[in-house]
Design a protein around this motif. Structure first.
Motif, PDB file in Angstrom:
ATOM      1  N   VAL A 103      14.171  23.269 -37.290  1.00 52.20           N
ATOM      2  CA  VAL A 103      13.343  22.134 -36.902  1.00 52.20           C
ATOM      3  C   VAL A 103      12.177  22.060 -37.886  1.00 52.20           C
ATOM      4  CG1 VAL A 103      11.815  21.246 -35.117  1.00 52.20           C
ATOM      5  CG2 VAL A 103      14.043  22.198 -34.492  1.00 52.20           C
ATOM      6  N   GLY A 104      11.914  20.860 -38.348  1.00 53.77           N
ATOM      7  CA  GLY A 104      10.887  20.646 -39.369  1.00 53.77           C
ATOM      8  C   GLY A 104      11.475  20.462 -40.753  1.00 53.77           C
ATOM      9  N   SER A 105      12.774  20.695 -40.889  1.00 53.22           N
ATOM     10  CA  SER A 105      13.451  20.505 -42.170  1.00 53.22           C
ATOM     11  C   SER A 105      13.775  19.035 -42.392  1.00 53.22           C
ATOM     12  CB  SER A 105      14.774  21.286 -42.199  1.00 53.22           C
ATOM     13  OG  SER A 105      14.571  22.655 -42.056  1.00 53.22           O
ATOM     14  N   ARG A 106      14.145  18.742 -43.631  1.00 52.36           N
ATOM     15  CA  ARG A 106      14.680  17.429 -43.959  1.00 52.36           C
ATOM     16  C   ARG A 106      16.086  17.609 -44.512  1.00 52.36           C
ATOM     17  NH1 ARG A 106      10.974  13.369 -47.059  1.00 52.36           N
ATOM     18  NH2 ARG A 106      11.576  14.684 -48.814  1.00 52.36           N
ATOM     19  N   VAL A 107      16.969  16.675 -44.161  1.00 48.98           N
ATOM     20  CA  VAL A 107      18.355  16.723 -44.624  1.00 48.98           C
ATOM     21  C   VAL A 107      18.723  15.405 -45.291  1.00 48.98           C
ATOM     22  CG1 VAL A 107      19.072  18.382 -42.842  1.00 48.98           C
ATOM     23  CG2 VAL A 107      19.309  15.922 -42.413  1.00 48.98           C
ATOM     24  N   ARG A 108      19.754  15.467 -46.115  1.00 46.24           N
ATOM     25  CA  ARG A 108      20.318  14.262 -46.718  1.00 46.24           C
ATOM     26  C   ARG A 108      21.809  14.486 -46.927  1.00 46.24           C
ATOM     27  NH1 ARG A 108      18.327  14.341 -53.069  1.00 46.24           N
ATOM     28  NH2 ARG A 108      19.512  16.196 -53.656  1.00 46.24           N
ATOM     29  N   ALA A 109      22.530  13.406 -47.169  1.00 47.91           N
ATOM     30  CA  ALA A 109      23.970  13.492 -47.430  1.00 47.91           C
ATOM     31  C   ALA A 109      24.232  13.273 -48.912  1.00 47.91           C
ATOM     32  CB  ALA A 109      24.722  12.448 -46.622  1.00 47.91           C
ATOM     33  N   ARG A 110      25.209  14.013 -49.412  1.00 42.18           N
ATOM     34  CA  ARG A 110      25.734  13.817 -50.767  1.00 42.18           C
ATOM     35  C   ARG A 110      27.221  13.509 -50.577  1.00 42.18           C
ATOM     36  NH1 ARG A 110      23.910  15.006 -55.672  1.00 42.18           N
ATOM     37  NH2 ARG A 110      22.211  16.249 -54.794  1.00 42.18           N
ATOM     38  N   VAL A 111      27.660  12.354 -51.086  1.00 40.53           N
ATOM     39  CA  VAL A 111      29.019  11.878 -50.834  1.00 40.53           C
ATOM     40  C   VAL A 111      29.836  11.810 -52.116  1.00 40.53           C
ATOM     41  CG1 VAL A 111      30.383   9.892 -50.067  1.00 40.53           C
ATOM     42  CG2 VAL A 111      28.337  10.563 -48.807  1.00 40.53           C
ATOM     43  N   THR A 112      31.035  12.380 -52.021  1.00 42.20           N
ATOM     44  CA  THR A 112      32.038  12.249 -53.075  1.00 42.20           C
ATOM     45  C   THR A 112      33.242  11.549 -52.464  1.00 42.20           C
ATOM     46  OG1 THR A 112      31.288  14.276 -54.165  1.00 42.20           O
ATOM     47  CG2 THR A 112      33.516  13.509 -54.701  1.00 42.20           C
ATOM     48  N   LEU A 113      33.721  10.521 -53.136  1.00 37.98           N
ATOM     49  CA  LEU A 113      34.859   9.754 -52.640  1.00 37.98           C
ATOM     50  C   LEU A 113      36.152  10.513 -52.938  1.00 37.98           C
ATOM     51  CD1 LEU A 113      35.951   7.127 -51.374  1.00 37.98           C
ATOM     52  CD2 LEU A 113      35.974   6.159 -53.696  1.00 37.98           C
ATOM     53  N   LYS A 114      36.858  10.893 -51.887  1.00 36.69           N
ATOM     54  CA  LYS A 114      38.105  11.654 -52.043  1.00 36.69           C
ATOM     55  C   LYS A 114      39.317  10.741 -52.174  1.00 36.69           C
ATOM     56  CE  LYS A 114      40.817  15.214 -49.775  1.00 36.69           C
ATOM     57  NZ  LYS A 114      40.875  16.423 -50.518  1.00 36.69           N
ATOM     58  N   SER A 115      39.391   9.681 -51.336  1.00 34.61           N
ATOM     59  CA  SER A 115      40.555   8.792 -51.422  1.00 34.61           C
ATOM     60  C   SER A 115      40.274   7.447 -50.775  1.00 34.61           C
ATOM     61  CB  SER A 115      41.780   9.437 -50.770  1.00 34.61           C
ATOM     62  OG  SER A 115      41.575   9.633 -49.385  1.00 34.61           O
ATOM     63  N   VAL A 116      41.055   6.462 -51.221  1.00 34.38           N
ATOM     64  CA  VAL A 116      41.075   5.120 -50.639  1.00 34.38           C
ATOM     65  C   VAL A 116      42.552   4.761 -50.521  1.00 34.38           C
ATOM     66  CG1 VAL A 116      40.459   2.692 -50.935  1.00 34.38           C
ATOM     67  CG2 VAL A 116      38.900   4.478 -51.751  1.00 34.38           C
ATOM     68  N   GLU A 117      43.049   4.699 -49.282  1.00 34.68           N
ATOM     69  CA  GLU A 117      44.476   4.455 -49.061  1.00 34.68           C
ATOM     70  C   GLU A 117      44.683   3.158 -48.284  1.00 34.68           C
ATOM     71  OE1 GLU A 117      46.125   7.835 -47.045  1.00 34.68           O
ATOM     72  OE2 GLU A 117      45.406   9.238 -48.569  1.00 34.68           O
ATOM     73  N   PRO A 118      45.544   2.263 -48.802  1.00 34.27           N
ATOM     74  CA  PRO A 118      45.873   1.048 -48.051  1.00 34.27           C
ATOM     75  C   PRO A 118      46.538   1.400 -46.724  1.00 34.27           C
ATOM     76  CG  PRO A 118      46.686   0.912 -50.305  1.00 34.27           C
ATOM     77  CD  PRO A 118      46.225   2.322 -50.086  1.00 34.27           C
ATOM     78  N   ARG A 119      46.176   0.676 -45.667  1.00 33.99           N
ATOM     79  CA  ARG A 119      46.741   0.894 -44.324  1.00 33.99           C
ATOM     80  C   ARG A 119      47.156  -0.425 -43.696  1.00 33.99           C
ATOM     81  NH1 ARG A 119      45.900   6.088 -41.954  1.00 33.99           N
ATOM     82  NH2 ARG A 119      46.102   7.438 -43.767  1.00 33.99           N
ATOM     83  N   GLY A 120      47.835  -1.247 -44.472  1.00 28.47           N
ATOM     84  CA  GLY A 120      48.243  -2.546 -43.958  1.00 28.47           C
ATOM     85  C   GLY A 120      47.358  -3.638 -44.513  1.00 28.47           C
ATOM     86  N   GLU A 121      47.666  -4.855 -44.121  1.00 30.17           N
ATOM     87  CA  GLU A 121      46.961  -6.033 -44.628  1.00 30.17           C
ATOM     88  C   GLU A 121      45.456  -5.945 -44.372  1.00 30.17           C
ATOM     89  OE1 GLU A 121      46.580  -9.525 -46.607  1.00 30.17           O
ATOM     90  OE2 GLU A 121      48.485  -8.463 -46.320  1.00 30.17           O
ATOM     91  N   GLY A 122      44.683  -5.872 -45.451  1.00 32.03           N
ATOM     92  CA  GLY A 122      43.230  -5.878 -45.347  1.00 32.03           C
ATOM     93  C   GLY A 122      42.620  -4.649 -44.711  1.00 32.03           C
ATOM     94  N   ARG A 123      43.358  -3.533 -44.717  1.00 31.72           N
ATOM     95  CA  ARG A 123      42.851  -2.291 -44.110  1.00 31.72           C
ATOM     96  C   ARG A 123      42.967  -1.143 -45.111  1.00 31.72           C
ATOM     97  NH1 ARG A 123      43.290  -2.339 -37.997  1.00 31.72           N
ATOM     98  NH2 ARG A 123      43.401  -4.552 -37.552  1.00 31.72           N
ATOM     99  N   TYR A 124      41.935  -0.314 -45.147  1.00 38.87           N
ATOM    100  CA  TYR A 124      41.906   0.816 -46.072  1.00 38.87           C
ATOM    101  C   TYR A 124      41.285   2.023 -45.376  1.00 38.87           C
ATOM    102  CZ  TYR A 124      42.756  -2.739 -49.562  1.00 38.87           C
ATOM    103  OH  TYR A 124      43.313  -3.775 -50.277  1.00 38.87           O
ATOM    104  N   MET A 125      41.938   3.169 -45.535  1.00 42.99           N
ATOM    105  CA  MET A 125      41.395   4.417 -45.009  1.00 42.99           C
ATOM    106  C   MET A 125      40.608   5.093 -46.132  1.00 42.99           C
ATOM    107  SD  MET A 125      41.057   6.345 -42.393  1.00 42.99           S
ATOM    108  CE  MET A 125      42.337   5.684 -41.339  1.00 42.99           C
ATOM    109  N   ILE A 126      39.335   5.327 -45.867  1.00 36.49           N
ATOM    110  CA  ILE A 126      38.433   5.944 -46.826  1.00 36.49           C
ATOM    111  C   ILE A 126      38.201   7.388 -46.403  1.00 36.49           C
ATOM    112  CG2 ILE A 126      36.168   5.777 -47.938  1.00 36.49           C
ATOM    113  CD1 ILE A 126      38.064   3.204 -48.105  1.00 36.49           C
ATOM    114  N   CYS A 127      38.347   8.315 -47.330  1.00 40.28           N
ATOM    115  CA  CYS A 127      38.027   9.719 -47.058  1.00 40.28           C
ATOM    116  C   CYS A 127      36.910  10.138 -48.003  1.00 40.28           C
ATOM    117  CB  CYS A 127      39.250  10.616 -47.242  1.00 40.28           C
ATOM    118  SG  CYS A 127      38.896  12.361 -46.902  1.00 40.28           S
TER     119      CYS A 127
END
Length: 152
Positions: A103-127
């Motif tokens: 408690v009293g700390s600060r956190v942040r996120a660091r994101v690396t894009l692993k995959s983008v997979e089509p899942r049907g018309e106009g849908r994409y699964m992002i990891c």
């Protein structure tokens, strides 16, 4: 915040670090509210005096699941893909709580894009591979693979 024109631009970034969020403070009020919401009032989170005396961490720490629950706002702070009308939290592939968040700390996120997979018309699964970092610490608080379904 990084603005991407479309899913195709996002796909071109697979394997790359997308960015980092702003820092977010983890204060006792946030921890107490999470304890109330989840009925997890373990003393290492909410009993400040006892945690200072007895905890191996030297004071109260945030719940691991509190840290995990910050993924959406932290990741949303990093990037946005134009043309996406809906984002659905689809779950997690893997989660590890590596270091405690005092408690009293600060956190942040660091994101690396692993995959983008089509899942049907106009849908994409992002990891995304996400590290929740603690300011001034070498070890991250949490490592997770987050899944989000994008609907155009």
């Amino acid at each position: 915040m990084r603005i991407l024109e479309n899913v195709e631009e996002l796909q071109s970034l697979v394997g790359e670090e997308i960015g980092t969020s702003n820092w977010m403070a983890i204060d006792q009020e946030r921890v107490n509210l999470f304890a109330d919401a989840t009925d997890d009032h373990q003393w290492i989170h909410v009993d400040i005096e006892r945690a200072k005396k007895e905890s191996p961490f030297g004071g109260p720490v945030a719940h691991g699941f509190l840290t995990l629950s910050l993924l959406p706002p932290l990741v949303n702070d990093i990037f946005k893909v134009e043309g996406v009308t809906t984002r659905v939290n689809y779950g997690l592939n893997k989660v590890r709580f590596v270091a405690p968040v005092l408690v009293g700390s600060r956190v942040r996120a660091r994101v690396t894009l692993k995959s983008v997979e089509p899942r049907g018309e106009g849908r994409y699964m992002i990891c995304n591979e996400i590290a929740i970092e603690i300011e001034g610490q070498d070890k991250p608080a949490c490592l997770a693979q987050g899944l989000t379904l994008y609907i155009l």
